[in-house]
Every structure is written in structure tokens, then in C-alpha cells.
Motif scaffolding. Structure first.
Motif, short mmCIF file in Angstrom:
data_model
loop_
_atom_site.label_atom_id
_atom_site.label_comp_id
_atom_site.label_asym_id
_atom_site.label_seq_id
_atom_site.Cartn_x
_atom_site.Cartn_y
_atom_site.Cartn_z
N UNK A 216 0.82 -1.22 -0.08
CA UNK A 216 0.03 -0.02 0.04
C UNK A 216 0.89 1.22 -0.10
N UNK A 217 1.79 1.32 0.64
CA UNK A 217 2.91 2.35 0.66
C UNK A 217 3.42 2.56 -0.71
N UNK A 218 3.92 1.43 -1.26
CA UNK A 218 4.53 1.53 -2.66
C UNK A 218 3.40 2.15 -3.58
N UNK A 219 2.16 1.63 -3.36
CA UNK A 219 1.31 2.12 -4.32
C UNK A 219 0.71 3.34 -4.21
N UNK A 220 1.30 4.17 -3.11
CA UNK A 220 1.08 5.60 -3.06
C UNK A 220 2.08 6.41 -3.30
N UNK A 221 3.15 5.83 -3.80
CA UNK A 221 4.30 6.56 -4.69
C UNK A 221 3.78 7.18 -5.96
N UNK A 222 4.51 8.33 -6.40
CA UNK A 222 4.44 8.46 -7.94
C UNK A 222 4.65 7.52 -8.74
N UNK A 223 3.83 7.21 -9.80
CA UNK A 223 4.18 6.10 -10.71
C UNK A 223 5.40 5.92 -11.15
N UNK A 224 5.91 7.11 -11.58
CA UNK A 224 7.35 7.32 -12.17
C UNK A 224 8.53 7.06 -11.37
N UNK A 225 8.42 7.50 -10.07
CA UNK A 225 9.29 6.97 -9.31
C UNK A 225 9.40 5.35 -9.15
N UNK A 226 8.14 4.76 -9.07
CA UNK A 226 8.43 3.42 -8.92
C UNK A 226 8.64 2.83 -10.28
N UNK A 227 8.32 3.30 -11.21
CA UNK A 227 8.98 2.75 -12.66
C UNK A 227 10.54 3.01 -12.75
#
Ligand code: 1HE
Length: 260
Positions: A197-208
Motif C-alpha cells: 500500500x505504501x508502494x502504491x501511494x508513490x508517484x508511478x514514475x518513481x516506482x517505474x
């Protein structure tokens, strides 16, 4: 939501987090060809709303590795293609659309460990044990373990596991880098969902960038790595999501980094 047959997987969506469970507990979630194909399809066909995945196994064990009953039927050429099919499926996990949190318990052995290390974050319940019995079985890793596992624990430890059959428990696995977290038995999924859930709340481009750029930069030479890092950093910070998040912090509206 996920198209195609996936009778060896259990797939549920919880808002932005998709839970994918290996569902072959009678065979300790041993990975046969259909299960590997279903894993690949599930990660290729994640719902558009997915922002993170939790991967776990049903029953007493996460995964007993390669389904050994399939092994004797293959020619050398077929075995190469079989290994390549595992590579394709596990690449979809490591380099897919969203970060993956693996929740481990019981046996995480052979190809089961290769599957676990394709994920980005590993949470191990106390019951977890890690082994690479390939040496005893007269085979070799074939699911991407050779490039991935030494990056976590070093070549010497992986060679020892394969040569001597050494098994690490959950706490040892944490100490050497096989998992990032250890939790009591029965609490792995709660921790896995909390992290997802924490990961899902990050900006998608950061996760990418973390999923796609970080491991590739780490594989580059120093100079090339620094340059690609600068490019990725500039792309990420130019995204509107970065600008609004940084503005929110400067206005005192975003969480501070807190001491654990
Ligand atoms: C299997 C497999 C399997 C269980 N392939 N059928 N992997 C291994 O060498 C691990 C082999 N498995 C084990 O060491 C144990 O099964 C476990 C420690 C994982 C679990 O023990 P336990 O006591 O809970 O279960 P079990 O009684 O051993 O197994 C239950 C059933 O699952 C039984 O079938 P049944 O029909 O007699 O009930 C087992 O035969 C079956 N089973 N593991 C097929 N692996 C791309 S290359 C990757 C190379 C590798 O992965 S090498 C490592 C292979």
C-alpha cells in the motif's frame, strides 16, 4: 480482470494492490509448465488500476521449486527452451508494470527461491527456509537464479548453498540479504499488504524508475551509470507528480521522514 486460464493461481484485487497466490498446495506450489505460464500471463495482464502486487503461496510452503516430475521427459533442446520460458515469466515480474512484494513462508527452495528473488521486496515469516538443492538433484538453476541471487548474497554463499545443500532460516536469510523483512508466522500478508500500500501511494514514475532503471544502472559501468542516473533523475523530477509532492512538503502538508 485477468484474462485466460489461471486455475493454479488465486488472484484478487484489493484497490490498487493485486494479490497473486500460487495455488497448488498439494504439490507444495511446485512450478510446472502451466503454473509458470499462468504467472507470466497474470503479470502481463494486471488490471489498469494495479499499482503494486503481493505474491504469496497457499498451504504450508511458498514454493518447492521446479516440478521434478516433469524433468525426465525433456531433451537438451527442450530443457533450454523450458529454462527460457521461466526467464520470460520471471522477467515479467522483475521488469513488469508495478513493484512486487513477495510474502514467504515455509520452503523457498530451488526455483521457488528464483521466483522470490524476481520480486522487489521480500517479507519472510519465521517459518521460512531457503535452499538450493540443485546440486543434490543433479541439475542447475534455470529460472534466473545465477544472475539474481549472487547480487543479493554474493557468489560464495550461493555456491555454498548449491554445493553443500546448506539451508538458511528466516533470520539468517534477513542477515545475508535474501529478505528485507522477517515477521512472526501468520503476519506475512499483513506486512506485505502494508508495504504494498505504501508502494502504491508513490508517484508511478518513481516506482517505474526504481523497478526499471535502478537494477540496470547498477549493472552499468560507473561513468555510464552516473549519466543514466542523471537522465532518470531529471525525467522523474520533471513529472507533475514530483512537483506537486515537493510543493506539498514545502507547504508543510506532506509527511516528514520519521525516525523508526
Ligand atoms: C513435489 C515437489 C517438487 C513436493 N516437484 N513434486 N525442488 C526440490 O528439490 C524440493 C523438493 N521438495 C521438498 O523438499 C519437500 O517437498 C518440501 C520441503 C518442499 C515440502 O515437504 P513436505 O513434507 O511438506 O511435503 P512432501 O510430502 O515432501 O510433498 C507433498 C507432495 O508434493 C508430494 O506429492 P504426493 O503426490 O506424494 O503427495 C511431493 O512429491 C510433492 N512435491 N515438492 C514435484 N519440487 C528452473 S530450474 C529450478 C531447479 C529447482 O527448482 S531444483 C529444486 C527442486
Amino acid at each position: 480482470m485477468v484474462r485466460g486460464s489461471h486455475d493454479l493461481l488465486q488472484i484478487d484485487s484489493h484497490d490498487a494492490v493485486v494479490h497473486i497466490r500460487l495455488a497448488r498446495p498439494a504439490k507444495r506450489n511446485a512450478l510446472n509448465d502451466p503454473l509458470v505460464a499462468q504467472l507470466q500471463a497474470a503479470f502481463e495482464q494486471l488490471p489498469a488500476a494495479a499499482r503494486a502486487v503481493v505474491l504469496s503461496g497457499e498451504g504450508e510452503h511458498f514454493c518447492a521449486g521446479l516440478d521434478l516430475s516433469e524433468l525426465s521427459e525433456r531433451s537438451v533442446a527442450e530443457a533450454v527452451l523450458h529454462s527460457r520460458a521461466w526467464h520470460a515469466a520471471f522477467e515479467r515480474i522483475q521488469f513488469g508494470r508495478v513493484p512486487v512484494v513477495a510474502v514467504l513462508h515455509g520452503a523457498v527452495v530451488g526455483g521457488g527461491l528464483e521466483l522470490a528473488v524476481a520480486a522487489h521486496v521480500r517479507v519472510a515469516e519465521k517459518s521460512t527456509f531457503y535452499g538450493l538443492p540443485e546440486g543434490q538433484r543433479g541439475i542447475f538453476v534455470g529460472g534466473g537464479g545465477s544472475p539474481r541471487i549472487p547480487r543479493l548474497i554474493g557468489i560464495a554463499r550461493m555456491a555454498d548453498m548449491m554445493l553443500t545443500g546448506r539451508v538458511y532460516d528466516a533470520d539468517e536469510g534477513l542477515a545475508i540479504g535474501l529478505s528485507q523483512y522477517v515477521v512472526p508466522d501468520g503476519q506475512g500478508l499483513a506486512k506485505g499488504f502494508e508495504l504494498a500500500s505504501k508502494i502504491a501511494a508513490n508517484a508511478p514514475l518513481s516506482n517505474f524508475a526504481i523497478v526499471h532503471a535502478l537494477p540496470r544502472i547498477a549493472d552499468m559501468g560507473h561513468s555510464e551509470g552516473l549519466f543514466v542516473e542523471s537522465l532518470m533523475s531529471a525525467i522523474a523530477s520533471g513529472d507533475p507528480a514530483a512537483k506537486s509532492r515537493i510543493q506539498a512538503f514545502l507547504e508543510g502538508k506532506a509527511a516528514k521522514v520519521a525516525k523508526p
